[in-house]
Design a protein around this motif. Structure first.
Motif: not given
Length: 901
Positions: A552-553, A573-576, A581-582, A587-592
């Motif tokens: 997924y990442s 969301n599909e991953m969760k 679990e991310p 999370y770092g990719i989305l935050i960036d």
């Protein structure tokens, strides 16, 4: 490196073509590329590996040697009279020598039918071993039920050993429960067998507990938790479970017969000590292993070759090579003769630490000891030579292997191929493959490793050549090869070829595995095709595979790189929802992603989700948040995050520090920026970004000298001279005269840049001599090399005003400025003015003047064709007409020959 043993001839010395020569009919790779590197010439200290005597030929009809003379094939089926005359031991030896389980079964039936035959539990044990090795489970069950005596230690030990070697260690351990239920206490042989099985399974503590219990006269198996051993209901050992669960069987068994045994007991067999020494070694208990070894003579057991081999191996591979050499010397002193395996163990020990000299030492000793190297010997030496990229020595060794009647071991083939590929010797790699691999029955695993050597370098054509090559009979491509080929295409961005590869895979009946889908998804994600990667993710799920977080990442990162924010969030969301679990990377990719777009609210939302999931943010996450706050100049929030990083292992990294530095620079917070910058410098962490940020900060604040000093610390002269020129220009415009430190930095930059040393020294000499025009000339020179031609011309025009006087250095600078701007007539007029003033032109003057005419190599031509010459230590210059004629003829490719330096 040590020279070869003088008594042994060199193998293949000087041929250099052992592995590189192609065999007859070897096919050539279509469109193959030539080698990237030239093969290095043989060094004077080249190692000449000895050609050791060939190993003795092994006849197909030969049989293993033992305590009795070898039996001819006709003697394997003796008459009943001959059988009757044999002792039980001879009969056991004959049963053991048979290679076919049917013959062993028939022979045992004949023995049982002989008059006066006494049932022998060892005979039953030999048959059980034959049947287990042949995996004839139905016959084994019948033989078990048909034993004339109840199962005893020989039967249990033989069957357990055979089952373990057949990969059925759990079934072998189940025999312990059967022994306990029947009341058969293990003797030393069976105890040693089960200890060895537990050791090989990595259950070191259980193995030692079983041994200590045996020494104390106890037979307990509860600690093994054998009840948890799952045996297939249709498996070969199911009948053992039936026996154990039989109440009549258990009632008739009684307790294990261990009474009357001497306690504590000590092993009497060298094989037991060998097993325990190896067990201690595998468990990392080297002192216990050595104590066990030293304890052997006290109990009348002398170490054998296997004992020393085991001890040398465990000490050597634990990093104690000195102790390994002591043990080897002790072996020789005790008169225990080393075998080939002993030398292989010593070679392995020193190969593990990269000591080629000692590896060769023990390799040479194999021949001196009248022994023969085996496949392991060659494999150890080949691997070490290949790791050292010693292509010539590898080829010599391979020629020696072939001359001895052996072949290169299959496991060594990928290693040699990788060496050639890493050296850029692609032609030699393909030639080696054609000679040693094509059609030779190489396993798919090693084919994959060979392909991967090319794939890692992006050489997809060569990898494809290996992939399409002829295999030996029965060696078909498996999924691993297809996966490596996908990797090769992905590395080289040959995405269109993947489709045909997948079609070929389906036609061959090879099914995709999890690695296939992950490789494809990774390839398309990195290649910039997130939608194709997403479709493959769906196919992966439909095929029954569960994608992991890394899968997924890769797609989320690809969406982020293409600013496809909604798609990235949907996949998250599909991953969760799928129960994956991310991790901190996701999370770092989305935050960036949100930080780059300045969406602080969303960046903080996913930062909160990260911490709520129990994951601590790393440097990357916090740096992304700092970037998000920087978009809105929220320096306090960013500062809090930066302070938080100070409490993390290693403190803030250079990326976070530069991000914070950039924020302070934007807000002109000089004190805070300087604090971070000085901290970076103090830790030797400051990079070009740090220096440049501070330089621009000082520049924006009008602190030009500070900006130049910071710039001077950088190590990129070309860029720095441009930046320095810009700062000096601002100083000139602001009527701030450069001081001595400024000129010192300019000279330092010019010396480290692509500027003629003679020119820099001439400028520096004029400055040190206090020439009136020196400072202006230096500034004009700096502007010229930085491409600031208008500013340079302006200074030159001022210097050429009639009321001012200039020296030869200043004239040379003006020549350079005019040459750079293409102002030919002004340059020549300046030259004539210089002569009228009586100034002697030098080589630089002439070179700059020739450059005005735009003739590449003109200056070299002027010198080499005699237009510039010295007579009586004076420079003789050509006339204007001569110079113009020379340059013009060169432009028109007339007869003037330029002899370039």
């Amino acid at each position: 490196m040590i020279p070869p043993a003088p008594c042994l001839p060199a193998a293949g010395a000087g041929t250099g073509g052992g592995a590189a020569a192609t065999g007859p009919g070897a096919s050539q790779i279509v469109g193959s590329r030539s080698s990237s590197f030239t093969r290095p010439p043989p060094a004077a200290s080249r190692i000449h590996l000895p050609r050791l005597p060939p190993p003795p030929s092994v006849s197909s009809s030969s049989t293993p040697t033992g305590p009795f003379p070898s039996l001819a094939s006709s003697a394997l089926q003796p008459s009943d009279e001959a059988l009757s005359s044999m002792s039980p031991r001879e009969q056991t030896s004959l049963l053991s020598r048979l290679r076919c389980w049917r013959r062993a079964r028939d022979l045992l039936n004949r023995l049982r039918a002989l008059p006066g035959y006494v049932p022998n539990p060892v005979h039953d044990a030999v048959l059980l071993r034959h049947l287990a090795r042949a995996r004839r489970w139905a016959e084994l069950h019948r033989a078990w039920l048909g034993m004339t005596l109840p199962p005893s230690n020989p039967a249990y030990a033989a069957l357990a050993d055979a089952l373990a070697k057949a990969g059925l260690a759990r079934g072998a351990l189940l025999l312990l429960r059967h022994m306990l239920a029947r009341g058969v206490a293990p003797d030393e042989v069976s105890m040693n067998t089960f200890v060895r099985i537990l050791k090989d399974e990595g259950r070191h503590d259980d193995a030692l507990t079983l041994f200590y219990n045996w020494c104390d006269g106890r037979f307990e198996v509860d600690f093994l938790d054998l009840d948890c051993i799952t045996v297939d209901s249709d498996g070969p050992m199911q009948f053992l479970l039936a026996d154990i669960c039989d109440d009549k069987f258990a009632a008739a068994a009684g307790a294990p017969a261990i009474e009357g045994q001497e306690c504590p007991r000590k092993p009497k067999l060298v094989v037991t000590y060998n097993t325990l020494i190896d067990l201690y070694g595998k468990a990392g208990r080297l002192k216990n292993a050595l104590d066990m070894f030293l304890d052997m003579p006290a109990h009348g057991v002398m170490p054998d070759t296997y004992t020393f081999n085991t001890l040398i191996n465990i000490f050597g591979l634990s990093g104690n090579s000195a102790q390994a050499e002591v043990l080897f010397a002790s072996m020789m002193v005790r008169g225990v003769k080393p075998d080939t395996k002993t030398y292989n163990v010593m070679m392995t020990v020193f190969a593990s630490i990269g000591d080629l000299e000692r590896v060769l030492k023990y390799y040479y000793q194999i021949g001196k000891a009248c022994l023969h190297p085996d496949a392991v010997s060659y494999r150890i030496l080949l691997q070490l030579l290949c790791e050292r990229k010693m292509a010539h020595e590898v080829e010599d060794l391979i020629e020696g292997i072939l001359s001895s009647g052996c072949s290169v071991h299959e496991q060594s083939l990928p290693i040699v191929m990788k060496m050639y590929v890493d050296l850029g010797l692609l032609d030699e790699a393909i030639a080696f493959f054609e000679r040693h691999c094509r059609g030779k029955g190489i396993s798919s695993k090693n084919f994959s490793a060979i392909m991967d050597a090319f794939a890692e370098k992006g050489l997809w054509e060569e990898a494809e050549h290996i992939f399409c090559s002829e295999r030996g009979v029965g060696n078909e491509k498996d999924i691993v090869e297809y996966n490596v080929m996908i990797k090769a295409y992905g590395q080289a961005k040959q995405y269109d070829r993947v489709s045909s590869l997948l079609e070929s895979m389906e036609e061959s009946g090879v099914s995709s595995d999890e690695c296939t889908y992950n490789s494809l998804i990774q390839m398309f994600s990195v290649g910039g095709f997130p939608h194709r990667a997403k479709k493959l993710l769906g196919k992966m799920k439909d095929a029954g595979f569960e994608p992991k977080c890394e899968t997924y990442s890769a797609i989320i990162r690809s969406y982020s790189c293409h600013c496809l924010v909604p798609e990235a969030i949907d996949l998250f969301n599909e991953m969760k929802t799928s129960g994956v679990e991310p991790n901190v990377i996701v999370y770092g990719i989305l935050i960036d992603m949100f930080a780059e777009t300045g969406n602080v609210k969303e960046a903080l939302h996913y930062s909160n989700l990260l911490e709520q999931s129990g994951i601590s943010p790393n440097h990357i996450v916090l740096t992304s948040l700092i970037k998000a706050y920087s978009k809105f100049n929220s320096w306090k929030e960013a500062q809090d995050l930066y302070s938080r990083m100070n409490d993390m292992d290693g403190g803030p990294d250079i990326i976070a520090s530069n991000a914070m530095l950039n924020l302070y620079a934007k807000l002109e917070m000089v004190t805070e920026a300087k604090e971070i910058f000085e901290s970076l410098r103090g830790n030797s962490c400051a990079d070009a970004v740090s220096y440049t940020t501070m330089a621009y900060l000082y520049k924006s604040m009008g602190l030009l000298r500070e900006s130049i000093r910071i710039t001077h610390k950088l190590q990129k002269p070309g860029l720095l001279s441009d930046y320095c020129a810009e700062l000096v220009h601002q100083m000139v415009v602001a009527n701030i005269p450069p001081d001595a430190s400024t000129f010192g930095m300019i000279f330092s930059l010019l010396k480290n840049g692509h500027v003629s040393t003679k020119e820099v020294l001439q400028l520096e000499s004029a400055y040190n001599d206090g020439k009136k025009s020196a400072k202006q000339a230096i500034v004009a020179f700096l502007f010229s090399i930085a491409g600031m031609h208008a500013a340079a011309l302006e200074i030159c025009e001022k210097m050429l005003m009639p009321q001012l006087t200039m020296d030869a250095c200043a004239y040379n600078v003006c020549f350079k400025v005019y040459a750079s701007c293409g102002k030919v007539e002004k340059a020549f007029g300046l030259f004539m003015r210089m002569r009228d003033l009586g100034l002697k032109p030098d080589t630089s003057t002439c070179i700059h003047l020739a450059t005005c005419y735009g003739r590449p190599g003109a200056s070299e031509g002027l010198e080499t064709n005699g237009f510039i010459e010295y007579r009586n230590n004076q420079l003789i210059m050509p006339s204007h007409n001569t110079l113009v004629a020379y340059i013009e003829t060169g432009k028109n490719n007339v007869s003037v020959q330029l002899v370039k330096k």
